[in-house]
Scaffold this motif. Sequence first.
Motif, mmCIF file in Angstrom:
data_model
loop_
_atom_site.group_PDB
_atom_site.id
_atom_site.type_symbol
_atom_site.label_atom_id
_atom_site.label_comp_id
_atom_site.label_asym_id
_atom_site.label_seq_id
_atom_site.Cartn_x
_atom_site.Cartn_y
_atom_site.Cartn_z
ATOM 1 N N LEU A 79 -5.803 -4.632 -10.747
ATOM 2 C CA LEU A 79 -5.403 -5.606 -9.724
ATOM 3 C C LEU A 79 -4.283 -6.504 -10.215
ATOM 4 O O LEU A 79 -3.516 -7.047 -9.427
ATOM 5 N N SER A 80 -4.172 -6.625 -11.542
ATOM 6 C CA SER A 80 -3.111 -7.488 -12.061
ATOM 7 C C SER A 80 -1.749 -6.816 -11.967
ATOM 8 O O SER A 80 -0.740 -7.451 -12.215
ATOM 9 N N ALA A 81 -1.753 -5.528 -11.621
ATOM 10 C CA ALA A 81 -0.478 -4.795 -11.597
ATOM 11 C C ALA A 81 0.155 -4.869 -10.221
ATOM 12 O O ALA A 81 -0.524 -5.008 -9.212
ATOM 13 N N LYS A 82 1.475 -4.781 -10.231
ATOM 14 C CA LYS A 82 2.186 -4.779 -8.952
ATOM 15 C C LYS A 82 2.228 -3.385 -8.355
ATOM 16 O O LYS A 82 2.222 -3.201 -7.158
ATOM 17 N N ARG A 83 2.346 -2.392 -9.223
ATOM 18 C CA ARG A 83 2.493 -1.013 -8.738
ATOM 19 C C ARG A 83 1.534 -0.122 -9.489
ATOM 20 O O ARG A 83 1.934 0.629 -10.395
ATOM 21 N N GLN A 129 -2.844 -4.711 -2.718
ATOM 22 C CA GLN A 129 -1.442 -5.030 -3.009
ATOM 23 C C GLN A 129 -0.578 -4.968 -1.759
ATOM 24 O O GLN A 129 0.615 -5.238 -1.835
ATOM 25 N N SER A 130 -1.196 -4.532 -0.660
ATOM 26 C CA SER A 130 -0.487 -4.285 0.591
ATOM 27 C C SER A 130 0.796 -3.472 0.371
ATOM 28 O O SER A 130 1.884 -3.845 0.734
ATOM 29 N N GLU A 131 0.620 -2.382 -0.331
ATOM 30 C CA GLU A 131 1.696 -1.405 -0.490
ATOM 31 C C GLU A 131 1.120 -0.041 -0.215
ATOM 32 O O GLU A 131 -0.090 0.123 -0.083
ATOM 33 N N LYS A 132 1.995 0.947 -0.187
ATOM 34 C CA LYS A 132 1.487 2.313 -0.058
ATOM 35 C C LYS A 132 0.784 2.700 -1.349
ATOM 36 O O LYS A 132 1.253 2.370 -2.447
ATOM 37 N N ALA A 133 -0.341 3.371 -1.196
ATOM 38 C CA ALA A 133 -1.081 3.755 -2.388
ATOM 39 C C ALA A 133 -0.296 4.786 -3.177
ATOM 40 O O ALA A 133 0.294 5.699 -2.608
ATOM 41 N N TRP A 134 -0.266 4.614 -4.481
ATOM 42 C CA TRP A 134 0.330 5.630 -5.352
ATOM 43 C C TRP A 134 -0.773 6.464 -5.952
ATOM 44 O O TRP A 134 -1.629 5.951 -6.667
ATOM 45 N N LEU A 135 -0.693 7.754 -5.680
ATOM 46 C CA LEU A 135 -1.774 8.648 -6.053
ATOM 47 C C LEU A 135 -1.175 9.996 -6.416
ATOM 48 O O LEU A 135 -0.323 10.512 -5.690
ATOM 49 N N SER A 136 -1.595 10.525 -7.528
ATOM 50 C CA SER A 136 -1.065 11.823 -7.929
ATOM 51 C C SER A 136 -2.196 12.697 -8.434
ATOM 52 O O SER A 136 -3.088 12.229 -9.131
ATOM 53 N N TYR A 137 -2.156 13.952 -8.025
ATOM 54 C CA TYR A 137 -3.169 14.904 -8.490
ATOM 55 C C TYR A 137 -2.513 15.997 -9.312
ATOM 56 O O TYR A 137 -1.441 16.499 -8.953
ATOM 57 N N VAL A 138 -3.163 16.354 -10.377
ATOM 58 C CA VAL A 138 -2.717 17.499 -11.162
ATOM 59 C C VAL A 138 -3.502 18.705 -10.686
ATOM 60 O O VAL A 138 -4.725 18.633 -10.562
ATOM 61 N N LEU A 139 -2.803 19.793 -10.382
ATOM 62 C CA LEU A 139 -3.487 20.984 -9.889
ATOM 63 C C LEU A 139 -3.544 22.055 -10.976
ATOM 64 O O LEU A 139 -3.019 21.894 -12.064
ATOM 65 N N ASP A 140 -4.187 23.171 -10.625
ATOM 66 C CA ASP A 140 -4.435 24.184 -11.643
ATOM 67 C C ASP A 140 -3.203 24.997 -11.999
ATOM 68 O O ASP A 140 -2.923 25.224 -13.160
ATOM 69 N N MET A 181 7.529 12.091 -10.932
ATOM 70 C CA MET A 181 7.311 11.626 -12.307
ATOM 71 C C MET A 181 8.278 10.513 -12.671
ATOM 72 O O MET A 181 7.954 9.628 -13.458
ATOM 73 N N LYS A 182 9.474 10.562 -12.099
ATOM 74 C CA LYS A 182 10.437 9.494 -12.334
ATOM 75 C C LYS A 182 9.889 8.172 -11.779
ATOM 76 O O LYS A 182 10.001 7.117 -12.417
ATOM 77 N N GLN A 183 9.293 8.261 -10.592
ATOM 78 C CA GLN A 183 8.722 7.052 -9.989
ATOM 79 C C GLN A 183 7.535 6.551 -10.799
ATOM 80 O O GLN A 183 7.330 5.352 -10.944
ATOM 81 N N MET A 184 6.756 7.510 -11.321
ATOM 82 C CA MET A 184 5.594 7.119 -12.123
ATOM 83 C C MET A 184 5.992 6.209 -13.265
ATOM 84 O O MET A 184 5.238 5.338 -13.680
ATOM 85 N N GLU A 185 7.198 6.468 -13.812
ATOM 86 C CA GLU A 185 7.632 5.673 -14.959
ATOM 87 C C GLU A 185 7.797 4.201 -14.592
ATOM 88 O O GLU A 185 7.891 3.353 -15.465
ATOM 89 N N SER A 186 7.845 3.898 -13.294
ATOM 90 C CA SER A 186 7.977 2.504 -12.908
ATOM 91 C C SER A 186 6.631 1.873 -12.558
ATOM 92 O O SER A 186 6.574 0.700 -12.188
ATOM 93 N N ALA A 187 5.537 2.645 -12.675
ATOM 94 C CA ALA A 187 4.220 2.054 -12.419
ATOM 95 C C ALA A 187 3.871 1.089 -13.554
ATOM 96 O O ALA A 187 4.204 1.342 -14.709
ATOM 97 N N ASP A 188 3.229 -0.016 -13.209
ATOM 98 C CA ASP A 188 2.887 -0.944 -14.297
ATOM 99 C C ASP A 188 1.407 -0.963 -14.609
ATOM 100 O O ASP A 188 0.941 -1.791 -15.376
#
Lengths: 316, 188, 942
Positions: free
Chosen positions: C507-511, C540-551, C375-382
């Motif tokens: 696509l306009s985002a970096k992360r 973006q030629s970066e690692k995909a950022w992907l998060s799932y919320v579970l039950d 979640m800390k990293q998520m805060e840096s997503a644009d």
Amino acid sequence: MTPVMANLLNIVGILVFVVFGAAMLTWVERRVLGIWQDRHGPNRVGPFGTLQIVADMIKLLVKEDWVPDFSDKFIFVIAPTIAMFVVVAAFAVIPMAPGVGIVDLNVGLLFFLAMTSLGVYAVMFGAYASDNKYALIGGIRAAAQMVSYEVFMGLSLMGVVMLAGSFDLRQVVLSQQDGWYIFPQFIGAFIFMMAGIAESHRTPFDLPEAEHELTAGFHTEYSGMKFAMFFIGEYVSVLLTSAMITVLFLGGWLGPDFAPPLFWFLLKTLILVLFMILIRGSLPRPRYDQLMSFGWKCMLPLALANLVVTAALILR
Amino acid sequence: MKKKTGLFYQMYIWFDYIYSNLVTLWGVLSHTFTRADTVQYPDQQPHLHPRFRGRIVLTKDPDGEERCVACNLCASACPTDCISLQKTEDESGRWYADYFRINFSRCVYCGLCEEACPTYAIQLTPDFEMAEYVRQNMVYEKEHLLINGPGKHPDYSFYAHSGKAVSGRQKGEGVNEAQPVDVRSLMP
Amino acid sequence: MSTQKQKVTINVNGKDYQVNAGDNLLAACLGLKKDVPYFCWHPSLGSVGSCRQCAVQVYRDTDDAKGRMAMSCMTQVAEGMVVSLDAEQTTKFREQNIEMMMSNHPHDCPVCEEGGECHLQDMTIQSGHTTRNYTGTKKTYENQNLGPCLGHEMNRCIACYRCVRFYDEYAGGDDLVVLGSRENVYFGRHEEGTLESPFSGNLAEVCPTGVFTDKTLADSYTRKWDLQAAPSICGQCSLGCNVTPAERDGRVKRITNRYHGQVNGYFICDRGRYGYAYNNSDERLDKCQVTPEGGTATECNYSEALDYVSQIFAELGADNVLALGSPRASVEENFALRSLVGKSNFFAGITETQQQMQSRIIEILSNDAVQTPSMKQMESADAVIILGEDLMQSAPRMALAVRQASRNEGFAQAAAIGVQRWQDDSVRILAQDQRSPIISINSTGSELDSICAHAMQLDPEAVTCFTQAVTKIINAGGTEDAGSSLSAEGSLSAEGSEAAVVAKLLLSAKRPLVISGTSSNQPDLVDAAAELSIALANAQSEKAWLSYVLDASNSMGLSLLDGKSNVSALQERLNSASKPTALVVMQQDLDNLLDPTAAKALTDQCTHLIAIDQFASSTSAAADVIISAASMMETEGTLVNNEGRSQRYFSVLASSNTNKVDNWRLLSQLAALVKSNGGDSESITQLADCKVYDDLVKLLCDAGGAFCDWETVAPDSNFRVAGMKIPRQSHRFSGRTSLYADEKVSENKQPVDEDSALSFSMEGSPVHRPAALNPLVWTPGWNSNEAINKFQEEINGPLLGGDPGLLLFENPELSSSTALSFSVGNTSEPASAQNTLTAVSHARLFDGEALSARSSALRQRAPRPTARINPETAKQLNLDNAQIVTASLGEQSCSLPLIQDSDVAEGILVLPAQVDAHIGAHQLPAQVTITAEPTIETGGTV
């Protein structure tokens, strides 16, 4: 009265007096300390609390008399017996009054010194047999202290021996008819008193059982009657030291004729006992190294000087 | 500092040793003739001063309400941890102790609880006769501790100074309190 | 994230230090573990420079003797800066400043819930103000009732503005405001009422004094120093926030946030904070219960119940005992259950759909092409796209992180003109309403929509289609032309143009970050989200950022333990069973997995049903043995959160205090009994040999796979600091010789904890506690939670010694580098029968989770359950005037007030997913038959 009867009466009488007196001394000490410390002391059991010792005795008798599993049992048991035996045995040579006294040895003084020096075994055996760190440290201290103070205890008496020209204590008393030896032998009396306190390891020289640092020192593991024998042994020792000072320096039973000789002997002894209690009640305990250096660096030279001066004056 | 070693100094020291011991002996001996400070309790009752630290009580404020607000400071000050309590409150928001327990078999009567108490509720009294045959009886609950009076500080009422609204004392009715701020006012 | 930060050298109190360039002086000094008083600054909220308390003396150079006073929170560190924290001018200023603040502060610390952990108290002492000189009257304020969770006492306010800055600006609430003018400001609501934000509970921690306090704690108040606490993990959702539950006298009193640099930071949601009350509930199953065949139910103790169960094992044969695990039980508990019955007899307590989704998620997240951010990293997503999840309801802490991510546009603009991100006010004024794009595609609206650049409501299947469309556009280059050409081809639905807009934003985002989840029960959406994130990553030629919320809190752990089984497999197994069979159900209600008829059929097929749970349920009602289960506060275990972070929790209550036995220990004791009755399988023997928790952890390590490093999750029970355990109680813990003196005056021995390096006492190491085992944030002079500064490597950074937990997806055994292949969603024809609609469930924060819903405070805050429908759809179905609607699915039905809501996608009916819903969330989406009643009837079922 046959001589046998007289002897028997002497033996039984003195034994009872010594043991009973020592026991009463526990009460006396507590009352007197109480007075000096502005409190009452034991005053509930019997008139003025005089039966306190009976209560204490009952308590000590019914207490569990525990011999620790880890102790050396035989030595553990005989140690308090030695403590009691040597001080009582030393009383055999004390001449209390004309006709009162068990035996008149011509080497009475040497017998007294021999008996008191045996006392160190009681403490060492007790400490060793307890197999307890506190006890061991207490025992080591006791051995060093008693052996050291014994040296000038003997030397301090030699002045008296020289003046009286005898080791026989009855002779020593009789030779004081012209004047008590306390006056010419003041230093000797002082040293003997100090040494006596150290020998009976009473406050301020009670380092072998200093409760602040060693729990109860050499008798940490003792309880019940075995403890009581160490305890009473100490008071007998106080009586013994006082009686010896009376005999050697204060003219024994000698005194004005309106009272029997025994009275004068007992009175002088009692005053000395009270003085020893006063010392106990007022002076602080020195450090162990201070105790040893006081003995070797102060008392021993003083005793030797006293001896030399006395000898010089006699040979003058 | 240079150690003094002169002969006269040494003699002075030794004289001082002997003299001080003799003074001590005399000082103790002189007490033979002074009165005992102790009394023959229980035949005689000792005189206890008001600040004597004995049995602990919980007092009430001048209005007759419990002073204790269950703030827990006494418990935390207690060196033997022998006080425990639980806060609860009445409908008006006034705090008081749901239970208040002192284990007197642990108490050392040091009085730190009284010093810590911000409301003068807990006080030590000149009563020490608390012996019991059953140790369990040494545990005092609130009903055993509570007395019906203010004790040493008769006029103090904590809630008059606290600024907290409780029944019978609304906001602004306390000591040195202004009337509640009117948020809607724009007056200077 | 591992970029080396630039350092500058500053001189503080005559000594040189290296600090992060660009930081403010206050954060730098606090990061150096210096004491500087402050109020309005907060590590997460930044600086506004309003309280004037953090003044320090700044000198031109080392020769400058005079210097000037500066507010450290507003001063940027610079190379060669010379600072004094104890210059006479500033110390005097700080003392006077706090005296002014204290002049109106009431004299009510003894009756204040903040007392003893009050930042104002700490700072007053630190600043040296001891005696009040002000003798005038003190200001007073009327208080407001702010609902069941927070107390309000405005007298205590020092007007630092932290509350509104957190509540409104950080968490996006809109009902806490600052009212009044001049020195008469008032922090409260326009009118009395419950604070609505699901993060309102944080106010109790954010407020430096006692204006906002935890009301559930106040009900049975205990000071901080008297609480026995343990490091724990929140079990109320899948995010795994770190929390500190605290108890006294066998009763959990509160939960506070436990800082974790990567997961929850300084804040948790209200479900996590107030959900603990279930632990004290009167409805807890406190005793075991055995109902012999044809007999009556009798209460019994653990050993009798276990004896009875072992008889069942002996009678039926260990091969015929099946078990159903639970996604809210720890990995260890599920593992112990699996060891007891054997791998082939263990079934994960999830539905088939959930199992499909979860195993697929594990497959995706294990792939090297995908990274799941904390979640800390998520805060840096644009840029963030949220697919099929209402984060505010199902994972609110993540919604808070997304909200911070939306500020990155502002931060970027500020950085461009050289304004640091901690210049909170400046950044906000500069950014105004400009935000990094947040895109929400879901069947209903969300409270997060207000910050969304693009929020769309589509029915569940359309969400998947739309996602696929966006992916296609991105793969085709991302231009609008590509979108329109694709839509012209007919491979895109009518939303094609909107898809192109979304694609362009992403696509306009970096992360960019893709968030999806399982609450909509759409397996295709899991794939579609992964496909989208990989498409974005390729662009973006970066690692995909992907998060799932579970039950549930341990959905991930359960699926990692057993990814193939589910409740449907259990049904099949029972159908095909020829011999009498027993079933052990642990911490799960079959009604949550199957419809009631099927659940009843399943229980009927079992000769014996053994339920291990904290609360009675329909499953325990059908069970012939009920075993009372320990809660998370009463045992230890490990949970794996949605990013694969395994985190250990420790019991806060001693078992001697609650008469509960650890669930894993029960299973181990049962294994020992089964073994003595002749059960001789290897796993039973191994389980029976687990005497302490470490044995079980060791066993899991040996089991390998994802769990091969299980020992490193947290220090084991042999861990010692200088030979000492770590105390759960503070060193000021009071009353231990009288707490239980009413029962017995002689104190009991302190309970012994042989399962962890923590002890149930106040003796132990006061310092050098590893982050995973630290139950108490306290340093001398810092009694409030602000003491956390002293436990971090730097402000906002990881905890000293590293943040606790173990990231399982970094385990090479789990990672795979083969490219993921995605199924193409096959869209089924929507049903067109009259009076039928697709019903979807909508997650509910306050009463949507089995345990936290028992908290009365949360119950009161839960909105009234309603069915919601789009006005257009309502018109089509002639539901215009309907106020009560009855939805029927099979034999179940529920009647709910109907709300017309334009934030609901067309063509669907949204049903609430509270725990006791008649139509469970697991059954949805499904076609339901609708009958309407025009008038409101009292007593309508919920």
